[in-house]
Scaffold this motif. Structure first.
Motif, PDB file in Angstrom:
ATOM      1  N   ASP A 152      -0.570  11.880  -7.000  1.00  0.00           N
ATOM      2  CA  ASP A 152      -0.854  13.294  -6.760  1.00  0.00           C
ATOM      3  C   ASP A 152      -0.069  14.116  -7.773  1.00  0.00           C
ATOM      4  O   ASP A 152       1.058  13.790  -8.126  1.00  0.00           O
ATOM      5  N   SER A 153      -0.689  15.178  -8.213  1.00  0.00           N
ATOM      6  CA  SER A 153       0.007  16.072  -9.132  1.00  0.00           C
ATOM      7  C   SER A 153       0.666  17.199  -8.346  1.00  0.00           C
ATOM      8  O   SER A 153      -0.003  17.935  -7.612  1.00  0.00           O
ATOM      9  N   LEU A 154       1.957  17.334  -8.493  1.00  0.00           N
ATOM     10  CA  LEU A 154       2.683  18.417  -7.846  1.00  0.00           C
ATOM     11  C   LEU A 154       2.820  19.577  -8.836  1.00  0.00           C
ATOM     12  O   LEU A 154       3.102  19.378 -10.012  1.00  0.00           O
ATOM     13  N   ILE A 181       0.854  -1.179   0.000  1.00  0.00           N
ATOM     14  CA  ILE A 181       0.000   0.000   0.000  1.00  0.00           C
ATOM     15  C   ILE A 181       0.893   1.233   0.000  1.00  0.00           C
ATOM     16  O   ILE A 181       1.679   1.448   0.933  1.00  0.00           O
ATOM     17  N   GLY A 182       0.770   2.033  -1.038  1.00  0.00           N
ATOM     18  CA  GLY A 182       1.650   3.182  -1.213  1.00  0.00           C
ATOM     19  C   GLY A 182       1.355   4.305  -0.233  1.00  0.00           C
ATOM     20  O   GLY A 182       0.356   4.300   0.495  1.00  0.00           O
TER      21      GLY A 182
END
Length: 409
Positions: A399-401, A379-380
């Motif tokens: 997620d987009s940074l 699980i990341g």
């Protein structure tokens, strides 16, 4: 006299705990269910025949050097009746039969007084059990999971029988689910013979669901006595009845509140908090600022730092990333719901995660109450797990940074 222990089943309702081990090897209060059974029966009998099938090698490996024990493998046909029939050519004329997934306190001596007997226990809700109708200590009927039970006395999975049961089993067919059932044979025996009801004394539980494991664990932990043999560093606080085995180590500034068991090879702390009704099995690690409450942590599992595990069962060889959290209570304070064989089932008020073996979590992973995680899953980081995870699954999110140059003044 001999004893037969039926330990061949798969324990599907207990998955993922039974994905890599047979149900009788699930630990309760620091030792497998089967250990608890053997402690009750060994002194009463000459030979013990353990009927095995699912994950048989694990049972054989653990008990191969025990006196009195012989292993018999069940054939292709499933069912408790077929399991019992496996021992036909091995046992004495009279014998005890015990389901390998129950845990109990009774010393079983009362059974020895009768030729035929069935252990009975009174429960509040008997619908999910075999219900017995008893008159003057004689069993007159057995109904399997009736919608309208005629009594609160259930079949507790302990029997005193003789070779007649084998004759009955050989002449009955398979049930609707394609299994040879011991209860079908018992119904015939009850009509033909005087079968006594033996009311079990003390605690009894049929370990069929994950929270049953935690309930039994709590009961037997209340029976332990303080025994500190491991290494204890400075400023450690130990309250109540706690067992710390030789070879375990509690590092500085940790707190342990009993009843609790810390098995050999385990390391606690520094600054760890072990709360009541916790069992840390062999070679586990609960590290800096981690807290464990009312849980069973199986062998070789690591909960290194800044994590919380409450009312959970964690399998072997798991590794938690920093700040892994298990939620164990609903906002509405109602019983936690758990998926059992495709159905949503109400469990108990507090229940955390039920986790298989070899699971790894990244940093800042959280689990909602009653979630089950299959073995060998990863699980990341930063995942909130609100549904069950099948075994051999990799769960992660993206997620987009956004990167922008700072605008100068």
């Amino acid at each position: 006299m001999d004893a037969i222990i039926l330990a061949a089943g798969k324990g599907e309702r207990l998955r993922p705990l039974t994905e890599n081990r047979p149900k009788p090897l699930i630990p309760i209060a620091g030792k497998p269910i089967l250990d608890h059974i053997l402690e009750r029966v060994e002194s009463l009998v000459d030979n013990i025949y353990i009927i095995v099938k699912y994950k048989k090698e694990k049972i054989i490996e653990r008990y191969k050097d025990r006196e009195k024990i012989e292993f018999l493998e069940q054939g292709e046909i499933d069912g408790t009746g077929e399991a019992l029939l496996t021992a036909k050519d091995y046992v004495d004329k009279e014998f005890l039969v015990i389901n390998g997934d129950i845990i109990f306190e009774d010393n079983l001596e009362e059974f020895l007084k009768f030729k035929y007997a069935i252990g009975v226990k009174e429960v509040e809700d008997p619908k999910n059990y075999g219900v017995l109708v008893v008159k003057n200590d004689k069993i007159i009927d057995l109904e399997e999971k009736p919608e309208n039970p005629r009594s609160n006395l259930i079949n507790a999975g302990i029997y005193k029988l003789d070779s007649k049961i084998f004759d009955i089993l050989e002449n009955i067919g398979l049930s609707e689910r394609g299994e040879k059932e011991i209860t079908d044979a018992l119904k015939i025996l009850i009509k033909e013979k005087d079968v006594k009801a033996v009311k079990l004394k003390g605690f009894w539980s049929d370990i069929g669901l994950p929270w049953h494991v935690l309930e039994a664990n709590k009961y037997f932990l209340d029976k332990i006595k303080r025994d500190i043999r491991g290494e204890i560093e400075e400023n450690v606080v130990i309250k109540g009845d706690v067992i710390i085995e030789e070879g375990a180590k509690v590092r500085a500034n940790s707190v342990i509140e009993g009843p609790a068991i810390i098995k050999s090879g385990s390391v606690v702390g520094p600054l760890a908090y072990i709360r009541p009704y916790t069992v840390l099995m062999e070679n586990t690690f609960v590290g800096n600022s981690s807290e464990v409450k009312g849980s069973i942590i199986m062998k070789n599992t690591k909960i290194p730092h800044l994590s919380y595990v409450g009312d959970s069962i964690i399998g072997e060889n798991c590794n938690f990333g920093c700040n892994t959290i298990t939620a164990n209570l609903r906002f509405d304070d109602r019983p936690v719901k758990v998926n059992i064989k495709g159905k949503r089932v109400e469990s108990v008020r507090k229940l955390g995660v039920i986790m298989g073996d070899n699971v790894k979590t990244g940093i800042q992973v959280s689990f909602m109450p009653g979630v089950k995680v299959g073995s060998n899953s990863w699980i990341g980081a930063s995942c909130l797990i609100d549904k069950d995870i099948e075994r051999d699954t990799f769960v992660y999110k993206r997620d987009s940074l956004i990167f922008k140059k700072r605008v100068g003044e």
